[in-house]
Design a protein around this motif. Structure first.
Motif, PDB file in Angstrom:
ATOM      1  N   UNK A 168     -67.423 -40.975   7.800  1.00 25.32           N
ATOM      2  CA  UNK A 168     -66.435 -40.113   7.902  1.00 25.32           C
ATOM      3  C   UNK A 168     -65.918 -40.111   9.264  1.00 25.32           C
ATOM      4  N   UNK A 169     -64.451 -40.319   9.171  1.00 19.61           N
ATOM      5  CA  UNK A 169     -63.987 -40.700  10.339  1.00 19.61           C
ATOM      6  C   UNK A 169     -63.309 -39.325  11.136  1.00 19.61           C
ATOM      7  N   UNK A 170     -63.723 -39.026  11.892  1.00 20.52           N
ATOM      8  CA  UNK A 170     -63.369 -37.691  12.562  1.00 20.52           C
ATOM      9  C   UNK A 170     -62.647 -37.720  13.921  1.00 20.52           C
ATOM     10  N   UNK A 171     -61.828 -36.636  14.432  1.00 17.96           N
ATOM     11  CA  UNK A 171     -61.105 -36.931  15.525  1.00 17.96           C
ATOM     12  C   UNK A 171     -62.162 -37.191  16.783  1.00 17.96           C
ATOM     13  N   UNK A 172     -61.726 -37.885  17.940  1.00 15.70           N
ATOM     14  CA  UNK A 172     -62.252 -38.418  18.932  1.00 15.70           C
ATOM     15  C   UNK A 172     -61.889 -38.113  20.197  1.00 15.70           C
ATOM     16  N   UNK A 173     -62.632 -37.764  21.248  1.00 10.10           N
ATOM     17  CA  UNK A 173     -61.850 -37.574  22.703  1.00 10.10           C
ATOM     18  C   UNK A 173     -60.653 -36.817  22.711  1.00 10.10           C
ATOM     19  N   UNK A 174     -60.611 -35.613  22.298  1.00 10.73           N
ATOM     20  CA  UNK A 174     -59.596 -34.825  22.429  1.00 10.73           C
ATOM     21  C   UNK A 174     -58.278 -35.259  21.847  1.00 10.73           C
ATOM     22  N   UNK A 175     -58.344 -35.956  20.854  1.00 11.11           N
ATOM     23  CA  UNK A 175     -57.203 -36.453  20.363  1.00 11.11           C
ATOM     24  C   UNK A 175     -56.624 -35.358  19.384  1.00 11.11           C
ATOM     25  N   UNK A 176     -55.083 -35.451  19.635  1.00 15.36           N
ATOM     26  CA  UNK A 176     -54.365 -34.478  18.894  1.00 15.36           C
ATOM     27  C   UNK A 176     -54.725 -33.764  17.693  1.00 15.36           C
TER      28      UNK A 176
END
Ligand code: SF4
Ligand code: SF4
Lengths: 174, 580
Positions: A83-91
């Motif tokens: 599952x590809x989730x948001x990373x490092x504070x992305x928008x």
């Protein structure tokens, strides 16, 4: 162990090693290029053998918010949902996190998965706060499990007390 | 550039900045008067005198400018006067990464020499933390951090591999000591000592675990190692990620509390000791009632209390001592290691400068995991190489696993004829143990019988030496001198293990490893890299392919080669005598 029943499904909070669980599928918080990398990726590579990586080569890259499924090689579980989730504070972190929860659950249902394990999605290395993570995960799980589902057991697998305590609190108000 | 065009990452970086500024960091950012006194403290500067961008004050200025622009009133009112400058683009963040990770090992030597009390190393750690927060970091830092977050240790050692290594070391130890009770106890409740280690010991230096076990056994200590949460290292110190730092410390402390261990003993590792003993509770925002001690102090105590006996004559070389930056500058652990070294070795030669003034091994601050900066790291090691050479010693002793790697690399690079070891090895070597009952002279079951080992080396002498040695212990050996032939030969012979030289003409051993790992017929074959070159770190930390199962530094002696080969092949016993 903390657990709650949501209609016919048991939602559990478990302390342990998600990559060593005997479940139909577990969710791996993946990168868009689907490289397994380190962390749980190390465990998949070493316990699963080369088959998982090979299968992934044909599937990536994928967009944030989506998920793909592979077999699990020689691991104790049957399948892995990458599952590809948001990373490092992305928008749009929260929206993307909700999307990836939904995409994972959809893949699980499509594969007839009955027992499913999630890590605390995106916390730790990728920097999603435990607060946002527990809110989004429990919201999305409750919403999904209140509808038609083949899932019988969903576990959130935490590694330590740092993760366990906030989830335990959130389970109380489920 | 304007606020409106600022990149998302730069925005998040700036949003985080005020939250990460402690009073101490602010003091360091406002306190510098640019007197230049710190310039000659820094090993990067001393080895690159022509390049002022390595000067501590210059490096600090890069964060200072941003601080002035966004936090300090002077920069908000007179930005031109105090050189205040904001950050707008991802490429500017990359430039900051180059400084924070590639031009400073956070060794704190400049801190000690600043009359204004500027602690640049701490400011630099803050800068690293800000960059990591937005995902800007060297690949090796990402790999190691994720392993520590998710697997629970910096090298991604899985629980089954850790337990297997401990059991294997136990079998070795009880065989060596002739005492079935000489084993490594795991998860014993109420033990007087819970021993925690660096994952490097499991993966690449298991002898340091068995040496420690031998010492605990000889002292008749009631001790154990935890089955989980056993890593006392903490990459949060290097990456600047306080959350990781707190999480790693908390896991270890809670495990000791669960076991009701009376004391946590931390094996020889500078950053592990500093993080666990001094920093982790602050990062975790909580205190834990755990009594802690460096294994250096434990070993010294055993000798002073008469619990173990040592014969210093057994350590026959000349020894110098390298103070790890974290032990010496941040924890004041300078006298105990010297006292211990003098008790177990007759020929000790002091290094100059030493203690808190010592130069960094140049592998600190996580530098060993950042292979993109290897040439810069080795160039900056010139001053350290000169310092080592001037001691005239043949062995450099250090109480830090990170320093072992940093020093080993520079010793090879500068062709110094020196070895690196730790106090635990010297104490174990010096132990006086009642002689074992001699085994009856008889035939032997050879330890490597039935195994096929391919030996890859372009030097004929090395090829013959390794092949003959392994064959003497029962292995079928396949010598291969041409790196271009390895893949073909491996597909044909299907060896159990390949020992692989790294520096070979025509094709680098690293390329050979990639070839083997990428071919389905050979990817499962175990590989032990034998090298005299620091490029190895790339294989361990960048992980473009599965890292080698073992590695050995040249020169390799018989005992080292056999121990490692047997560990990799999971063979528990030495050649065993049998009745003929
Ligand atoms: S010694 Fe201190 S005040 Fe002087 S330049 Fe260096 S950091 Fe600044
Ligand atoms: S902390 Fe060490 S490496 Fe960094 S600038 Fe200071 S002296 Fe140089």
């Amino acid at each position: 162990m903390t657990e709650k029943k949501i209609k016919d499904t048991t939602l559990r909070l478990v302390r342990g090693d998600i990559a060593a669980m005997e479940v139909d599928a577990f969710v791996f918080y993946a990168r868009p290029d689907l490289q397994l990398g380190s962390g749980f990726g190390t465990a998949i590579t070493q316990r699963g053998g080369p088959a998982v990586k090979k299968e992934l080569e044909k599937l990536g890259p994928v967009a944030t918010g989506s998920a793909v499924v592979t077999a699990a090689g020689e691991m104790k579980c049957k399948r892995i949902i990458h599952a590809v989730g948001p990373r490092f504070q992305e928008e749009d972190e929260e929206r993307k996190l909700r999307e990836v929860m939904r995409a994972s659950l959809k893949k699980a249902e499509e594969g007839g998965v009955k027992t499913l394990a999630f890590p605390p999605m995106g916390t730790g290395f990728y920097g999603i706060t435990l607060d946002l993570c527990r809110k989004v995960m429990l919201d999305e799980l409750r919403r999904h499990l209140e509808g038609p589902t083949a899932l019988r057991e969903v576990s959130i697998v935490v590694k330590d007390s740092r993760e366990q305590t906030p989830f335990e609190e959130a389970f109380k108000s489920l | 550039m304007s606020d409106a065009t600022r990149s998302h990452k730069a925005k998040k970086f700036l949003e985080r900045l005020p939250k990460k500024l402690s009073r101490q960091i602010v003091g360091s950012l406002v306190g510098c008067v640019h007197c230049g006194m710190c310039t000659q403290s820094c090993h990067y500067m001393l080895s690159n005198p022509e390049d002022p961008t390595f000067a501590p004050a210059h490096k600090a200025d890069q964060l200072r400018k941003i601080f002035k622009r966004h936090i300090d009133w002077t920069g908000r009112v007179f930005p031109w006067w105090v050189s205040a400058k904001s950050v707008f683009t991802d490429s500017e963040l990359e430039d900051l990464k180059d400084i924070a990770f590639g031009k400073c090992t956070n060794c704190r030597r400049c801190t000690f020499n600043c009359p204004m009390g500027v602690d640049f190393a701490s400011a630099n750690r803050t800068l690293r933390g800000l960059l990591v927060h937005v995902g800007v970091m060297p690949e090796g830092v990402a790999v190691v951090s994720k392993d520590q977050w998710e697997i629970g240790n910096q090298m991604g050692v899985l629980k089954e591999d850790y337990i297997e290594t401990l059991e294997w070391m136990s079998d070795e130890l009880s065989g060596e000591l002739g005492d079935a009770g000489a084993r490594i106890p795991i998860d014993v409740k109420n033990a007087a000592v819970v021993y925690s280690i660096n994952p490097r010991e499991v993966k690449y230096d298991p002898r340091s675990i068995s040496d420690a076990a031998k010492i605990f056994w000889a002292a008749r200590e009631n001790w154990c190692m935890p089955s989980e949460c056993w890593d006392m290292t903490n990459f949060g110190l290097f990456s600047g990620d306080d959350d990781l730092g707190g999480a790693a410390g908390r896991r270890l402390f809670e495990k000791v509390m669960e076991l009701k261990g009376r004391k946590l003993v931390i094996s020889e590792c500078g950053h592990g000791y500093r993080s666990t003993r001094c920093e982790a509770q602050n990062w975790a925002g909580q205190s834990f009632p755990v009594d802690m001690e460096s294994s250096v102090i434990t070993m010294l105590r055993y000798i002073k209390e008469g619990r173990i006996k040592v014969d210093k004559a057994k350590n026959k070389e000349s020894y110098t001592f390298h103070d790890s930056c974290n032990n010496a500058r941040s924890c004041g652990l300078t006298e105990e290691p010297r006292e211990l070294l003098n008790l177990v070795a007759p020929d000790f030669r002091e290094m100059h400068p030493n203690r808190a003034e010592n130069y960094c091994c140049t592998g600190g601050g996580g530098a060993m995991s950042m292979s993109e900066y290897t040439p810069r790291r080795l160039k900056s090691a010139k001053i350290k190489a000169e310092q080592l050479k001037a001691t005239g010693a043949t062995v450099v002793v250090t109480s830090c696993h990170n320093c072992v790697d940093g020093l080993s690399d520079l010793i090879k690079h500068y062709k110094l004829d020196m070895k690196v070891t730790q106090l635990v090895n010297l104490v174990a070597e010096a132990l006086v143990i009642p002689a074992k009952v001699a085994a009856p002279a008889a035939g032997k079951v050879l330890a490597l019988a039935g195994r096929t080992i391919m030996v890859v080396d372009d030097e004929p002498d090395a090829l013959t030496f390794f092949s003959a040695l392994l064959a003497d212990h029962g292995a079928r050996t396949i010598p291969v001198s041409d790196p271009n032939e390895v893949l073909k030969a491996a597909r044909k012979e299907k060896p159990d293990l390949i020992t692989l030289d790294i520096s070979m003409p025509g094709k680098d051993g690293g390329e050979v490893l990639c070839e083997l790992r990428k071919n389905p017929e050979t990817e499962a074959i175990k590989v032990c890299v034998i090298t005299g070159r620091p490029e190895l770190r790339k294989l361990i930390y960048d992980r473009t392919v599965r890292p080698p199962e073992g590695y050995l530094d040249k020169p390799v002696d018989e005992a080292k080669l056999l121990t490692n080969v047997r560990k990799i092949l999971e063979l528990a016993h030495e050649d065993v005598p049998v009745e003929s």
